[in-house]
Design an enzyme around this catalytic site. Structure first.
Site, PDB file in Angstrom:
ATOM      1  N   ASP A   1     -14.197  -7.162   8.158  1.00 19.12           N
ATOM      2  CA  ASP A   1     -13.244  -7.690   7.184  1.00 19.12           C
ATOM      3  C   ASP A   1     -13.626  -9.117   6.826  1.00 19.12           C
ATOM      4  O   ASP A   1     -14.296  -9.806   7.609  1.00 19.12           O
ATOM      5  CB  ASP A   1     -11.819  -7.668   7.755  1.00 19.12           C
ATOM      6  CG  ASP A   1     -10.753  -7.545   6.679  1.00 19.12           C
ATOM      7  OD1 ASP A   1     -10.640  -8.464   5.857  1.00 19.12           O
ATOM      8  OD2 ASP A   1     -10.020  -6.536   6.664  1.00 19.12           O
TER       9      ASP A   1
ATOM     10  N   ASP B   1     -18.209  -8.843   3.885  1.00 23.11           N
ATOM     11  CA  ASP B   1     -17.926  -8.698   2.460  1.00 23.11           C
ATOM     12  C   ASP B   1     -18.622  -7.415   2.032  1.00 23.11           C
ATOM     13  O   ASP B   1     -19.865  -7.348   2.002  1.00 23.11           O
ATOM     14  CB  ASP B   1     -18.478  -9.905   1.698  1.00 23.11           C
ATOM     15  CG  ASP B   1     -18.331  -9.773   0.175  1.00 23.11           C
ATOM     16  OD1 ASP B   1     -17.903  -8.705  -0.315  1.00 23.11           O
ATOM     17  OD2 ASP B   1     -18.676 -10.740  -0.526  1.00 23.11           O
TER      18      ASP B   1
ATOM     19  N   TYR C   1      -8.198   1.502 -11.258  1.00 24.71           N
ATOM     20  CA  TYR C   1      -8.179   1.840  -9.838  1.00 24.71           C
ATOM     21  C   TYR C   1      -8.394   3.338  -9.655  1.00 24.71           C
ATOM     22  O   TYR C   1      -9.187   3.766  -8.805  1.00 24.71           O
ATOM     23  CB  TYR C   1      -6.839   1.422  -9.239  1.00 24.71           C
ATOM     24  CG  TYR C   1      -6.658   1.782  -7.782  1.00 24.71           C
ATOM     25  CD1 TYR C   1      -7.323   1.092  -6.784  1.00 24.71           C
ATOM     26  CD2 TYR C   1      -5.793   2.820  -7.414  1.00 24.71           C
ATOM     27  CE1 TYR C   1      -7.149   1.414  -5.448  1.00 24.71           C
ATOM     28  CE2 TYR C   1      -5.612   3.151  -6.080  1.00 24.71           C
ATOM     29  CZ  TYR C   1      -6.286   2.449  -5.103  1.00 24.71           C
ATOM     30  OH  TYR C   1      -6.113   2.780  -3.779  1.00 24.71           O
TER      31      TYR C   1
ATOM     32  N   LYS D   1     -11.476   5.276  -7.647  1.00 25.42           N
ATOM     33  CA  LYS D   1     -11.254   6.199  -6.536  1.00 25.42           C
ATOM     34  C   LYS D   1     -11.781   7.592  -6.864  1.00 25.42           C
ATOM     35  O   LYS D   1     -12.173   8.343  -5.960  1.00 25.42           O
ATOM     36  CB  LYS D   1      -9.772   6.233  -6.167  1.00 25.42           C
ATOM     37  CG  LYS D   1      -9.280   4.931  -5.535  1.00 25.42           C
ATOM     38  CD  LYS D   1     -10.075   4.569  -4.282  1.00 25.42           C
ATOM     39  CE  LYS D   1      -9.527   3.353  -3.571  1.00 25.42           C
ATOM     40  NZ  LYS D   1     -10.245   3.066  -2.301  1.00 25.42           N
TER      41      LYS D   1
ATOM     42  N   THR E   1       2.652  -0.101   2.584  1.00 25.45           N
ATOM     43  CA  THR E   1       1.954  -1.284   3.084  1.00 25.45           C
ATOM     44  C   THR E   1       2.124  -2.403   2.060  1.00 25.45           C
ATOM     45  O   THR E   1       2.791  -2.241   1.031  1.00 25.45           O
ATOM     46  CB  THR E   1       0.466  -0.983   3.265  1.00 25.45           C
ATOM     47  OG1 THR E   1      -0.057  -0.562   1.990  1.00 25.45           O
ATOM     48  CG2 THR E   1       0.248   0.125   4.291  1.00 25.45           C
TER      49      THR E   1
END
Length: 264
Positions: free
Chosen positions: A39, A62, A158, A162, A195
């Site tokens: 991360d 990254d 997005y 995906k 989340t």
């Protein structure tokens, strides 16, 4: 999943410092795997790795950087003693109407979600294939989204990224099989999970005027979901553990919906 199903395995989880990635890392560790958190959020990632206990680690990563991937793969092998499982979870979502979308935001999502996943597949395969630094085969699990299978307003780019993750998964599985790499490659399509990213999406689509409130947006998702609820981090994490385990030994090149039926 039963405890111990991944005993002896080593895993790298990208975006593992929070949210779904953290939950996936914890589930893999609970199943017996040694886990490397990858991360950019160093402080949070180190805390997660520390909380998993002895035998786990953190590497700053990254996912859009080739050298970063090379270093992360090396660190996983050197620190954990192998590399058997890669979870390509890192991703970003920037909400926008297509009539207002910003070119810079498009590039960001393409870089993290498509380039990042592609580089992950590349370096996962290179590490796990015969002759690689790990060399024992393994499992790559990419994180796509239910957005790849439905038309939900405000997330066109997005959704497109995906969908690309799905195609990358299937071609990678075919190449791995044809070349005898011994690496299974699958993806999951998570449904909406509350989340920080999921809550942000609900707020964003309401601000765009697509729904009257964030609560209305969430209600619309639940209404589209035969299971009648939002997903949980545990729902997604259990699916990742399954695909990484020997229980899925004859499963490769698939996209597994973990969406309560929303995308059917």
């Amino acid at each position: 999943m039963a405890a111990g199903v991944l005993t002896g395995r080593t895993a790298l989880v990208t975006g593992g410092a929070q949210g779904l990635g953290e939950g996936m890392a914890r589930a893999l560790a609970d199943a017996g795997a040694r886990v490397m958190i990858g991360d950019l959020q160093t402080d949070m990632g180190e805390k997660v790795a520390e909380s998993l206990g002895e035998g786990h680690g953190f590497v700053e990563l990254d996912v859009t950087d080739e050298a970063g991937w090379e270093a992360a793969a090396t660190a996983t092998v050197d620190t954990l003693g192998g590399f058997d499982v890669l979870v390509n979870n890192a991703g970003i979502e920037i909400t926008s109407l297509l009539s207002e979308v910003d070119a810079g935001d498009i590039r960001k999502m393409l870089e993290v979600n498509v380039l990042g996943t592609t580089l992950g597949i590349k370096h996962g395969l290179r590490a796990m294939r015969p002759g690689g630094p790990a060399g024992n085969g393994g499992s790559i699990v990419n994180v796509a989204s239910v957005a790849a299978t439905i038309a939900f307003p405000g997330i066109a780019v997005y959704s497109a990224t995906k969908s690309a993750v799905d195609r990358l998964t299937r071609v990678a599985a075919m190449e791995s099989g044809k070349l005898g790499y011994g690496v299974r490659v699958n993806c999951i399509y998570p449904g909406l999970v509350p989340t920080a990213m999921g809550a942000g999406l609900a707020n964003d689509v309401a601000q765009l005027g697509l729904f009257g409130s964030p609560e209305e947006a969430v209600g619309a998702v639940v209404e589209l979901t035969p299971a009648g609820r939002l997903g949980t981090v545990e729902d997604m994490a259990d699916a990742v553990v399954f695909l990484a385990s020997d229980a899925a030994r004859f499963i490769t090149g698939v996209g597994l919906p973990v969406d309560g039926g929303m995308g059917m």
